[in-house]
Design a protein around this motif. Structure first.
Motif, PDB file in Angstrom:
ATOM      1  N   LYS A  20       1.303  10.740  -1.367  1.00  0.00           N
ATOM      2  CA  LYS A  20       0.516   9.507  -1.327  1.00  0.00           C
ATOM      3  C   LYS A  20       0.117   9.091  -2.733  1.00  0.00           C
ATOM      4  N   GLN A  21      -0.326  10.065  -3.494  1.00  0.00           N
ATOM      5  CA  GLN A  21      -0.769   9.798  -4.856  1.00  0.00           C
ATOM      6  C   GLN A  21       0.371   9.244  -5.719  1.00  0.00           C
ATOM      7  N   LEU A  22       1.561   9.830  -5.574  1.00  0.00           N
ATOM      8  CA  LEU A  22       2.713   9.364  -6.354  1.00  0.00           C
ATOM      9  C   LEU A  22       3.111   7.956  -5.932  1.00  0.00           C
ATOM     10  N   LEU A  23       3.121   7.729  -4.630  1.00  0.00           N
ATOM     11  CA  LEU A  23       3.442   6.402  -4.118  1.00  0.00           C
ATOM     12  C   LEU A  23       2.477   5.372  -4.692  1.00  0.00           C
ATOM     13  N   GLN A  24       1.212   5.739  -4.628  1.00  0.00           N
ATOM     14  CA  GLN A  24       0.169   4.848  -5.140  1.00  0.00           C
ATOM     15  C   GLN A  24       0.408   4.501  -6.604  1.00  0.00           C
ATOM     16  N   GLN A  25       0.753   5.501  -7.406  1.00  0.00           N
ATOM     17  CA  GLN A  25       1.029   5.279  -8.830  1.00  0.00           C
ATOM     18  C   GLN A  25       2.144   4.268  -9.032  1.00  0.00           C
ATOM     19  N   ILE A  26       3.224   4.482  -8.277  1.00  0.00           N
ATOM     20  CA  ILE A  26       4.380   3.597  -8.424  1.00  0.00           C
ATOM     21  C   ILE A  26       3.989   2.157  -8.090  1.00  0.00           C
ATOM     22  N   ILE A  27       3.276   2.025  -6.983  1.00  0.00           N
ATOM     23  CA  ILE A  27       2.903   0.682  -6.523  1.00  0.00           C
ATOM     24  C   ILE A  27       1.957   0.015  -7.515  1.00  0.00           C
ATOM     25  N   GLU A  28       1.002   0.781  -7.988  1.00  0.00           N
ATOM     26  CA  GLU A  28       0.034   0.224  -8.936  1.00  0.00           C
ATOM     27  C   GLU A  28       0.735  -0.262 -10.211  1.00  0.00           C
ATOM     28  N   ARG A  29       1.697   0.523 -10.644  1.00  0.00           N
ATOM     29  CA  ARG A  29       2.441   0.156 -11.855  1.00  0.00           C
ATOM     30  C   ARG A  29       3.158  -1.191 -11.665  1.00  0.00           C
ATOM     31  N   ILE A  30       3.718  -1.375 -10.467  1.00  0.00           N
ATOM     32  CA  ILE A  30       4.411  -2.643 -10.201  1.00  0.00           C
ATOM     33  C   ILE A  30       3.405  -3.806 -10.174  1.00  0.00           C
ATOM     34  N   PHE A  31       2.262  -3.573  -9.533  1.00  0.00           N
ATOM     35  CA  PHE A  31       1.214  -4.599  -9.484  1.00  0.00           C
ATOM     36  C   PHE A  31       0.835  -5.023 -10.891  1.00  0.00           C
ATOM     37  N   VAL A  32       0.643  -4.028 -11.747  1.00  0.00           N
ATOM     38  CA  VAL A  32       0.160  -4.313 -13.099  1.00  0.00           C
ATOM     39  C   VAL A  32       1.229  -5.045 -13.910  1.00  0.00           C
ATOM     40  N   LYS A  33       2.441  -4.601 -13.755  1.00  0.00           N
ATOM     41  CA  LYS A  33       3.535  -5.230 -14.527  1.00  0.00           C
ATOM     42  C   LYS A  33       3.701  -6.689 -14.142  1.00  0.00           C
ATOM     43  N   GLY A  34       3.794  -6.955 -12.836  1.00  0.00           N
ATOM     44  CA  GLY A  34       3.891  -8.332 -12.391  1.00  0.00           C
ATOM     45  C   GLY A  34       2.512  -8.962 -12.429  1.00  0.00           C
ATOM     46  N   ASP A  35       2.426 -10.270 -12.340  1.00  0.00           N
ATOM     47  CA  ASP A  35       1.096 -10.880 -12.342  1.00  0.00           C
ATOM     48  C   ASP A  35       0.618 -11.058 -10.906  1.00  0.00           C
ATOM     49  N   HIS A  36       0.316  -9.930 -10.318  1.00  0.00           N
ATOM     50  CA  HIS A  36      -0.176  -9.889  -8.951  1.00  0.00           C
ATOM     51  C   HIS A  36      -1.490 -10.660  -8.855  1.00  0.00           C
ATOM     52  N   PRO A  37      -1.705 -11.353  -7.714  1.00  0.00           N
ATOM     53  CA  PRO A  37      -2.924 -12.160  -7.542  1.00  0.00           C
ATOM     54  C   PRO A  37      -4.205 -11.464  -7.974  1.00  0.00           C
ATOM     55  N   HIS A  38      -4.305 -10.173  -7.683  1.00  0.00           N
ATOM     56  CA  HIS A  38      -5.572  -9.487  -7.956  1.00  0.00           C
ATOM     57  C   HIS A  38      -5.507  -8.595  -9.196  1.00  0.00           C
ATOM     58  N   SER A  39      -4.429  -8.755  -9.975  1.00  0.00           N
ATOM     59  CA  SER A  39      -4.218  -7.804 -11.068  1.00  0.00           C
ATOM     60  C   SER A  39      -5.230  -7.977 -12.186  1.00  0.00           C
ATOM     61  N   ALA A  40      -6.018  -9.035 -12.117  1.00  0.00           N
ATOM     62  CA  ALA A  40      -7.041  -9.221 -13.144  1.00  0.00           C
ATOM     63  C   ALA A  40      -8.092  -8.118 -13.042  1.00  0.00           C
ATOM     64  N   ASP A  41      -8.393  -7.703 -11.824  1.00  0.00           N
ATOM     65  CA  ASP A  41      -9.412  -6.676 -11.607  1.00  0.00           C
ATOM     66  C   ASP A  41      -8.750  -5.311 -11.407  1.00  0.00           C
ATOM     67  N   PRO A  42      -8.825  -4.444 -12.405  1.00  0.00           N
ATOM     68  CA  PRO A  42      -8.136  -3.143 -12.332  1.00  0.00           C
ATOM     69  C   PRO A  42      -8.612  -2.323 -11.149  1.00  0.00           C
ATOM     70  N   ASN A  43      -9.883  -2.444 -10.863  1.00  0.00           N
ATOM     71  CA  ASN A  43     -10.452  -1.658  -9.777  1.00  0.00           C
ATOM     72  C   ASN A  43      -9.825  -2.045  -8.443  1.00  0.00           C
ATOM     73  N   GLN A  44      -9.741  -3.328  -8.222  1.00  0.00           N
ATOM     74  CA  GLN A  44      -9.182  -3.809  -6.966  1.00  0.00           C
ATOM     75  C   GLN A  44      -7.687  -3.464  -6.874  1.00  0.00           C
ATOM     76  N   THR A  45      -7.005  -3.548  -7.999  1.00  0.00           N
ATOM     77  CA  THR A  45      -5.583  -3.191  -8.018  1.00  0.00           C
ATOM     78  C   THR A  45      -5.386  -1.766  -7.528  1.00  0.00           C
ATOM     79  N   THR A  46      -6.214  -0.867  -8.033  1.00  0.00           N
ATOM     80  CA  THR A  46      -6.106   0.538  -7.646  1.00  0.00           C
ATOM     81  C   THR A  46      -6.330   0.719  -6.150  1.00  0.00           C
ATOM     82  N   ILE A  47      -7.332   0.018  -5.636  1.00  0.00           N
ATOM     83  CA  ILE A  47      -7.632   0.146  -4.210  1.00  0.00           C
ATOM     84  C   ILE A  47      -6.481  -0.383  -3.355  1.00  0.00           C
ATOM     85  N   LEU A  48      -5.948  -1.535  -3.762  1.00  0.00           N
ATOM     86  CA  LEU A  48      -4.827  -2.109  -3.012  1.00  0.00           C
ATOM     87  C   LEU A  48      -3.622  -1.170  -3.037  1.00  0.00           C
ATOM     88  N   ALA A  49      -3.385  -0.573  -4.197  1.00  0.00           N
ATOM     89  CA  ALA A  49      -2.261   0.359  -4.324  1.00  0.00           C
ATOM     90  C   ALA A  49      -2.488   1.572  -3.437  1.00  0.00           C
TER      91      ALA A  49
END
Lengths: 192, 192
Positions: B120-149
């Motif tokens: 789960k943790q590895l999956l989360q990392q991968i997903i979060e990295r993609i969110f951050v790289k792309g301009d995901h709607p919520h990527s402005a807030d790092p905290n929310q990005t982590t939760i979504l991932a």
DNA sequence: GGGAATAAGTCGGTTAAACAACATAGATTA
DNA sequence: TAATCTATGTTGTTTAACCGACTTATTCCC
């Protein structure tokens, strides 16, 4: 210099020999450098020299290891030089030649004579050991025993090698039937 | 403490992990001792501890290595969390579960939760990295990005795991069609 | 419960492998 | 021919693996 029981020494030796065997399948002996061997073995080049003086010493050991692995049980434990043992020695020698020349690229023939000499020497050792263990007619005189073993070993090897070069891969029974009477008569063992 | 570039360190690490993988095929995790691992790896038992704190740390690394090797190229280089990428993540997770539970003897279920958490943790990392790289709607807030991932990763994993436990080995297209809409809707990405 | 056996960690001293640097020798090429 | 390159050996220093011994658990069995 190095303790042959230390697991590090054992492992490094294995890595070197395995790397060398792999390289011999790919290229001819004299195109293989120490650097190549070290790289493939994932060891430092300098470390090679704590295990072998040079690549000739390594080849020597490779040949010997392969040869010793092919010695049949009966020959290993033989107490007398019988027809049966003689047959085994002949077949084993021929098999070794087949194996070795298939594995190694002998393009340059650079190592052919080295290998020949080594194998003859090993054969001779085995035969002499059997002579000494059994009460061979001439075993009283160590000198003569050595000479008889040398003749027998080189006779077997040369014949097997000629058979191989002639391209005869089948009918090893014929090969055996040519060599054995010659050797056994030569030793004066035929009627024992 | 140890230099990860030193070829000795690399080789010893490989020996340990390979020995451990072999043992996991033969016995369950909690019957495997450090002594067993060291013996099979032909290293000294004390040397084990310069590489891993204990066998749990080793398991952790084994899982991670195996998982990372299965990441498809598109996921690795993804710049956006698309339907296609989501599909790949789902399939990859399911494939990992299949592989892992085939390889490891989980008789005692002693490590099942450890593995679950790690994946789960590895999956989360991968997903979060993609969110951050792309301009995901919520990527402005790092905290929310982590939760979504975290939610996305655990949703995918749990679903794939349930599918596996239900014994469904075929029709992974159905599995994908269940998870993807859920996740993409949850992320508000469905109509992008 | 109590004692024996086995596993987990740790530590200091020893040994072999790694490494960089050097000198030399052949081979290759300008 | 001179110069460059590559392979061969060698040496001194550093580092990691080995090893034995020891202290704690844990397990097992009486």
């Amino acid at each position: 210099m190095v303790n042959q029981i230390d697991p590090r020494v054992v492992r490094t030796g294995q890595l070197i020999r395995e790397a060398f065997r792999e390289l011999l399948r790919l290229r001819s002996f004299d195109t293989i450098t120490i650097k190549d061997i070290a790289e493939r073995a994932t060891i430092n080049r300098a470390t090679f020299y704590t295990h072998y003086e040079d690549k000739y010493a390594l080849l020597d050991e490779i040949i010997e290891q392969a040869f010793r692995k092919m010695i049949p049980g009966p020959v290993e434990h033989a107490l007398e030089f019988t027809d049966e043992i003689c047959n085994e020695l002949i077949l084993m020698t021929y098999r070794y030649i087949l194996d070795f020349y298939e594995i190694c690229r002998m393009d340059s023939k650079s190592i052919a004579t080295l290998v020949d000499e080594k194998i003859k020497q090993l054969l001779q050792q085995i035969i002499e050991r059997i002579f000494v263990k059994g009460d061979h007619p001439h075993s009283a005189d160590p000198n003569q025993t050595t000479i008889l073993a040398a003749m027998t070993g080189s006779a077997i090897y040369s014949a097997a090698y000629q058979w191989f070069k002639a391209g005869e891969k089948e009918r090893t029974d014929l090969l055996v039937d040519i060599i054995r009477p010659y050797v056994m008569n030569g030793l004066g063992l035929h009627y024992i």
